[in-house]
Design a protein around this motif. Structure first.
Motif, mmCIF file in Angstrom:
data_model
loop_
_atom_site.group_PDB
_atom_site.id
_atom_site.type_symbol
_atom_site.label_atom_id
_atom_site.label_comp_id
_atom_site.label_asym_id
_atom_site.label_seq_id
_atom_site.Cartn_x
_atom_site.Cartn_y
_atom_site.Cartn_z
ATOM 1 N N ARG A 71 0.930 -1.129 0.252
ATOM 2 C CA ARG A 71 0.189 0.080 0.211
ATOM 3 C C ARG A 71 0.982 1.526 -0.181
ATOM 4 O O ARG A 71 1.884 1.237 0.989
ATOM 5 N N ARG A 72 0.086 1.612 -0.628
ATOM 6 C CA ARG A 72 1.244 3.764 -0.935
ATOM 7 C C ARG A 72 0.001 4.445 -0.371
ATOM 8 O O ARG A 72 -0.538 5.096 -1.276
ATOM 9 N N LEU A 73 0.154 5.744 0.532
ATOM 10 C CA LEU A 73 -0.497 6.890 0.486
ATOM 11 C C LEU A 73 0.187 8.248 -0.870
ATOM 12 O O LEU A 73 1.451 8.158 -1.155
ATOM 13 N N ARG A 74 -0.849 8.269 -1.468
ATOM 14 C CA ARG A 74 -0.558 9.191 -2.963
ATOM 15 C C ARG A 74 -0.120 10.503 -2.028
ATOM 16 O O ARG A 74 0.129 11.220 -2.397
ATOM 17 N N LEU A 84 -7.864 11.515 1.042
ATOM 18 C CA LEU A 84 -6.999 10.689 1.694
ATOM 19 C C LEU A 84 -7.400 9.730 0.094
ATOM 20 O O LEU A 84 -8.230 9.255 0.862
ATOM 21 N N GLU A 86 -4.871 5.928 -0.265
ATOM 22 C CA GLU A 86 -3.958 5.306 -1.126
ATOM 23 C C GLU A 86 -4.488 3.928 -2.502
ATOM 24 O O GLU A 86 -4.912 3.515 -2.769
ATOM 25 N N THR A 107 -5.975 0.417 10.959
ATOM 26 C CA THR A 107 -5.767 2.284 10.283
ATOM 27 C C THR A 107 -7.274 2.951 11.570
ATOM 28 O O THR A 107 -7.997 1.994 11.651
ATOM 29 N N TYR A 112 -11.867 6.449 7.936
ATOM 30 C CA TYR A 112 -11.304 5.494 6.789
ATOM 31 C C TYR A 112 -11.373 3.706 7.088
ATOM 32 O O TYR A 112 -10.685 3.625 8.072
ATOM 33 N N LEU A 142 -1.342 4.645 9.998
ATOM 34 C CA LEU A 142 -1.728 3.611 8.822
ATOM 35 C C LEU A 142 -1.452 2.605 9.090
ATOM 36 O O LEU A 142 0.164 2.591 8.463
ATOM 37 N N GLU A 166 2.335 3.314 9.521
ATOM 38 C CA GLU A 166 3.180 5.226 8.812
ATOM 39 C C GLU A 166 1.838 6.620 9.258
ATOM 40 O O GLU A 166 1.209 5.971 9.361
ATOM 41 N N ILE A 168 0.412 10.172 9.346
ATOM 42 C CA ILE A 168 -0.067 10.762 9.204
ATOM 43 C C ILE A 168 -0.486 11.937 10.149
ATOM 44 O O ILE A 168 -1.208 11.470 10.809
#
Length: 435
Positions: A71-74, A84, A86, A107, A112, A142, A166, A168
């Protein structure tokens, strides 16, 4: 799917567990029957059920070795009301398909939820986006998260745990149209500062010959043409002084909850005023006295704005320090010529003597009162507004909803995002909120 909470390990881990115990009990019963009462019926059932166990176990072993997720947070910087987003990826490099893959996410961001189920064919990769509107400021995590799958018969279950998290920070929103002007202040007690500034300001004092390293935008072209030599402008320091924003975080004076409460309105005003000060190249600082005091000393630039926004994101109205004490403490931090903006929903007048002492020390004060009646309180603080103005101090009364855009209205308008067209051109488009 199994909804039982998972005990997340402290490191990445893959586990295989028996999902259904009844087939195992039947298998053991058939095995005992085949040993004690030999018959081709028991043998046939035993071989068939044993084959199911073998196929199921080999299947989940393949998934355990070759099914992976990421997974990657944009966007790393988001504010309340922003979207938000991802990007999730599931990769299956094995020889068997993952008929279903469940995403289990712990999370803690309000609103979310990424609990979804996908299927991944063998030797393929799938990607999708998960989005949500940020509803609450604060510091969140996250992850951790896991992916869970099974064999076609549902006998075994494989779970891949991802323990990494991660951080945030969801910042408070910034409102551009404020009915509150920035105070002037005075950095030296005079209308103009005689020292030269190393940065461009609104005050161009004189010109001098160009020196290597001077920005080209400082060149004064008419004078350069007249003298036949490159000439650059010299700037005076701004005459305006520093700005301190003091937020009243005493729990006893707060009203309402969530986005309709006084503390969220206070944070919104503080963030918006700080952003405006940064845009006007003013040095700005923040002071709040919750259970954990937040003091951000004055500074300029976008870096200072992010420091203030981070402090506001973590702010809680759980303090016991009255506004009178907060003003007394702030008086030891500010210097003569500084301007202080006080944002409070209080109705008591015990802090007004401290306000007078600030004025006697040459500190310009501006008061922003939150109208208590508009926040469904029977108490009225309009008399306090009159008392502050009688002291010769500017005071502005703000009603609930006067500043800021309701979250629901922002969602209806949609969100701007960048997309690449077929010709390779990047364009900004407005997309509606999903769901």
């Amino acid at each position: 799917m199994d909804e039982r909470p998972l005990p997340f390990p402290t490191e990445e881990k893959i586990s295989i567990t028996l999902r259904l115990k009844l087939p195992l009990i039947i298998f053991l019963f058939l095995l005992a029957a085949a040993l004690l009462l030999p018959h081709k019926v028991w043998n046939t059932l035993l071989i068939g059920l044993g084959g199911l166990f073998l196929v199921g176990y080999v299947w989940v072993r393949q998934l355990a070795a070759h099914l992976h997720g990421s997974r990657r947070l944009r966007f790393g910087w988001v504010a309340v009301g922003d979207q938000l987003e991802e990007l999730f990826t599931l990769t299956n490099q094995g020889a068997v398909p993952a008929l279903w893959v469940e995403i289990i996410d712990y999370t803690n961001i309000p609103g979310y939820k990424t609990a979804v189920v996908r299927s991944v064919p063998q030797a393929q990769e799938i990607r999708w986006r998960e989005t949500a509107v940020c509803q609450q400021r604060g510091q969140f995590l996250l992850g951790p998260w896991a992916i869970r799958s099974s064999d076609p018969f549902g006998l075994f279950q494989v779970t891949h745990f991802y323990s990494q998290t991660e951080e945030i920070i969801i910042h408070p929103p910034i409102h551009g149209q404020l009915p509150i002007p920035l105070p002037t202040g005075n950095s030296s007690g005079q209308a103009r500062v005689r020292q030269r500034s190393w940065q461009a300001t609104t005050n161009a004092a004189s010109v001098r010959d160009y020196q290597q390293g001077d920005p080209l935008r400082w060149i004064h072209w008419p004078i350069s043409a007249h003298r036949d030599i490159l000439t650059v402008r010299e700037f005076d320091q701004d005459a305006t002084g520093d700005i301190w924003i003091l937020l009243d975080c005493e729990e006893a004076v707060q009203l309402g909850s969530g986005t309709q409460g006084t503390i969220e309105q206070t944070v919104l005003l503080g963030a918006s005023l700080a952003a405006r000060a940064v845009r006007h190249n003013r040095a700005v600082g923040l002071a709040s006295y919750g259970q954990t005091p937040q003091i951000v000393h004055t500074g300029k630039g976008e870096g200072q704005q992010w420091r203030i926004l981070r402090a506001l994101a973590l702010l809680d109205a759980n303090g016991s320090t009255p506004l009178r004490t907060a003003l007394h403490d702030l008086a030891h931090l500010v210097r003569r010529g500084t301007a202080v903006i006080i944002i409070t929903p209080t109705a008591n007048t015990e802090w007004l003597p401290e306000l007078v002492r600030l004025a006697q020390r040459g500190i310009e004060s501006n008061v922003v009162l939150l109208d208590r009646q508009s926040f469904d309180s029977e108490e009225n603080n309009r008399g306090l507004e009159t008392a502050v103005r009688q002291l010769g101090i500017p005071c502005r009364l703000i009603r609930q909803g006067e500043v800021g855009t309701p979250l629901e209205a922002q969602q209806r308008r949609g969100f701007w995002e960048f997309r690449v067209t077929g010709t390779g051109k990047v364009v900004a488009v407005k997309s509606p909120v999903a769901g």
